[in-house]
Design a protein around this motif. Structure first.
Motif, PDB file in Angstrom:
ATOM      1  N   ALA A  76       0.835  -1.205   0.000  1.00  0.00           N
ATOM      2  CA  ALA A  76       0.000   0.000   0.000  1.00  0.00           C
ATOM      3  C   ALA A  76       0.866   1.250   0.000  1.00  0.00           C
ATOM      4  N   VAL A  77       0.384   2.260  -0.699  1.00  0.00           N
ATOM      5  CA  VAL A  77       0.925   3.610  -0.569  1.00  0.00           C
ATOM      6  C   VAL A  77       0.069   4.242   0.526  1.00  0.00           C
ATOM      7  N   LEU A  78       0.686   4.609   1.640  1.00  0.00           N
ATOM      8  CA  LEU A  78      -0.080   5.130   2.766  1.00  0.00           C
ATOM      9  C   LEU A  78      -0.316   6.629   2.684  1.00  0.00           C
ATOM     10  N   ARG A  79       0.734   7.376   2.309  1.00  0.00           N
ATOM     11  CA  ARG A  79       0.629   8.838   2.356  1.00  0.00           C
ATOM     12  C   ARG A  79       1.626   9.471   1.413  1.00  0.00           C
ATOM     13  N   GLU A 106      -1.528   4.844 -11.086  1.00  0.00           N
ATOM     14  CA  GLU A 106      -1.138   4.162 -12.321  1.00  0.00           C
ATOM     15  C   GLU A 106      -0.197   3.001 -12.022  1.00  0.00           C
ATOM     16  N   ARG A 107       0.756   3.210 -11.135  1.00  0.00           N
ATOM     17  CA  ARG A 107       1.763   2.184 -10.854  1.00  0.00           C
ATOM     18  C   ARG A 107       1.245   1.071  -9.958  1.00  0.00           C
ATOM     19  N   GLY A 112      -2.392   1.868  -4.594  1.00  0.00           N
ATOM     20  CA  GLY A 112      -1.860   3.223  -4.665  1.00  0.00           C
ATOM     21  C   GLY A 112      -2.750   4.283  -4.045  1.00  0.00           C
ATOM     22  N   LYS A 113      -3.955   3.909  -3.583  1.00  0.00           N
ATOM     23  CA  LYS A 113      -4.832   4.888  -2.917  1.00  0.00           C
ATOM     24  C   LYS A 113      -4.193   5.294  -1.601  1.00  0.00           C
ATOM     25  N   HIS A 114      -4.182   6.605  -1.324  1.00  0.00           N
ATOM     26  CA  HIS A 114      -3.415   7.096  -0.187  1.00  0.00           C
ATOM     27  C   HIS A 114      -4.026   8.359   0.402  1.00  0.00           C
ATOM     28  N   ALA A 115      -3.593   8.678   1.603  1.00  0.00           N
ATOM     29  CA  ALA A 115      -3.860   9.983   2.196  1.00  0.00           C
ATOM     30  C   ALA A 115      -2.842  10.948   1.603  1.00  0.00           C
ATOM     31  N   ARG A 116      -3.180  12.244   1.576  1.00  0.00           N
ATOM     32  CA  ARG A 116      -2.275  13.186   0.932  1.00  0.00           C
ATOM     33  C   ARG A 116      -2.401  14.571   1.550  1.00  0.00           C
ATOM     34  N   GLU A 131       8.348  19.069  -4.520  1.00  0.00           N
ATOM     35  CA  GLU A 131       9.042  17.980  -3.831  1.00  0.00           C
ATOM     36  C   GLU A 131       7.972  17.042  -3.289  1.00  0.00           C
ATOM     37  N   VAL A 132       8.231  15.735  -3.345  1.00  0.00           N
ATOM     38  CA  VAL A 132       7.271  14.742  -2.865  1.00  0.00           C
ATOM     39  C   VAL A 132       7.992  13.752  -1.967  1.00  0.00           C
ATOM     40  N   ASP A 133       7.384  13.469  -0.803  1.00  0.00           N
ATOM     41  CA  ASP A 133       7.838  12.352   0.014  1.00  0.00           C
ATOM     42  C   ASP A 133       6.658  11.415   0.219  1.00  0.00           C
ATOM     43  N   ALA A 134       6.937  10.209   0.711  1.00  0.00           N
ATOM     44  CA  ALA A 134       5.858   9.222   0.807  1.00  0.00           C
ATOM     45  C   ALA A 134       6.141   8.167   1.857  1.00  0.00           C
ATOM     46  N   MET A 135       5.060   7.510   2.289  1.00  0.00           N
ATOM     47  CA  MET A 135       5.142   6.355   3.178  1.00  0.00           C
ATOM     48  C   MET A 135       4.439   5.189   2.502  1.00  0.00           C
ATOM     49  N   PHE A 136       5.071   4.023   2.590  1.00  0.00           N
ATOM     50  CA  PHE A 136       4.553   2.806   1.982  1.00  0.00           C
ATOM     51  C   PHE A 136       4.466   1.715   3.032  1.00  0.00           C
ATOM     52  N   LEU A 137       3.505   0.821   2.863  1.00  0.00           N
ATOM     53  CA  LEU A 137       3.412  -0.383   3.662  1.00  0.00           C
ATOM     54  C   LEU A 137       3.933  -1.522   2.790  1.00  0.00           C
TER      55      LEU A 137
END
Length: 146
Positions: A76-79, A106-107, A112-116, A131-137
């Motif tokens: 999962a993409v978390l955020r 897309e990927r 890929g549904k996430h909080a943002r 700039e983009v950062d992210a958290m993944f499970l």
């Protein structure tokens, strides 16, 4: 369009422990060069800012791929946090952030549904407009780098 991540400006590109992977902020570089430089709503228009956000998201994915040795373990993409270097009065940061969201959907499809958060800032490293950062499970699948 190359999605190869550039060497990090900061010390950490992605780090993980347990089932959480946190990708450091990635700026809008492609093939080692900034796509654009400046403030969105001033020297950078919204379509170009969207292109920058897409590339930042691709760079985040590449940082995670490098950390994990692949993307199969991503469950999962978390955020996402999307920082937009904004000219005074800009109120369309969310539209810029939509481009980064689109890349994750897309990927990763439903994963890929996430909080943002889409945040306007006065400036970003190297003059990048986004700039983009992210958290993944990630899973505890065998073969995942520790």
């Amino acid at each position: 369009m190359s999605s190869t991540a550039r060497p990090p400006v900061a010390a950490v590109r992605a780090a993980h422990g347990s089932r959480l992977v946190v990708a450091s902020g990635q700026v809008a570089t492609r093939d080692g060069e900034l796509i654009a430089e400046g403030l969105v709503g001033d020297t950078v228009d919204l379509p170009t800012a969207g292109e920058c956000a897409r590339q930042c998201a691709l760079n985040v994915i590449e940082a995670v791929r490098a950390e994990l040795g692949g993307l199969d373990a991503v469950t999962a993409v978390l955020r996402l946090t999307v920082y937009v270097a904004s000219a005074p009065g800009l109120r369309e940061q969310h539209l810029v952030a939509d481009a980064a969201t689109d890349v994750m959907l897309e990927r990763f499809g439903a994963r890929g549904k996430h909080a943002r958060a889409a945040i306007g800032v006065a400036g970003l490293p190297l003059g990048s407009p986004v700039e983009v950062d992210a958290m993944f499970l990630v899973s505890d699948a065998p073969g995942r780098r520790a």
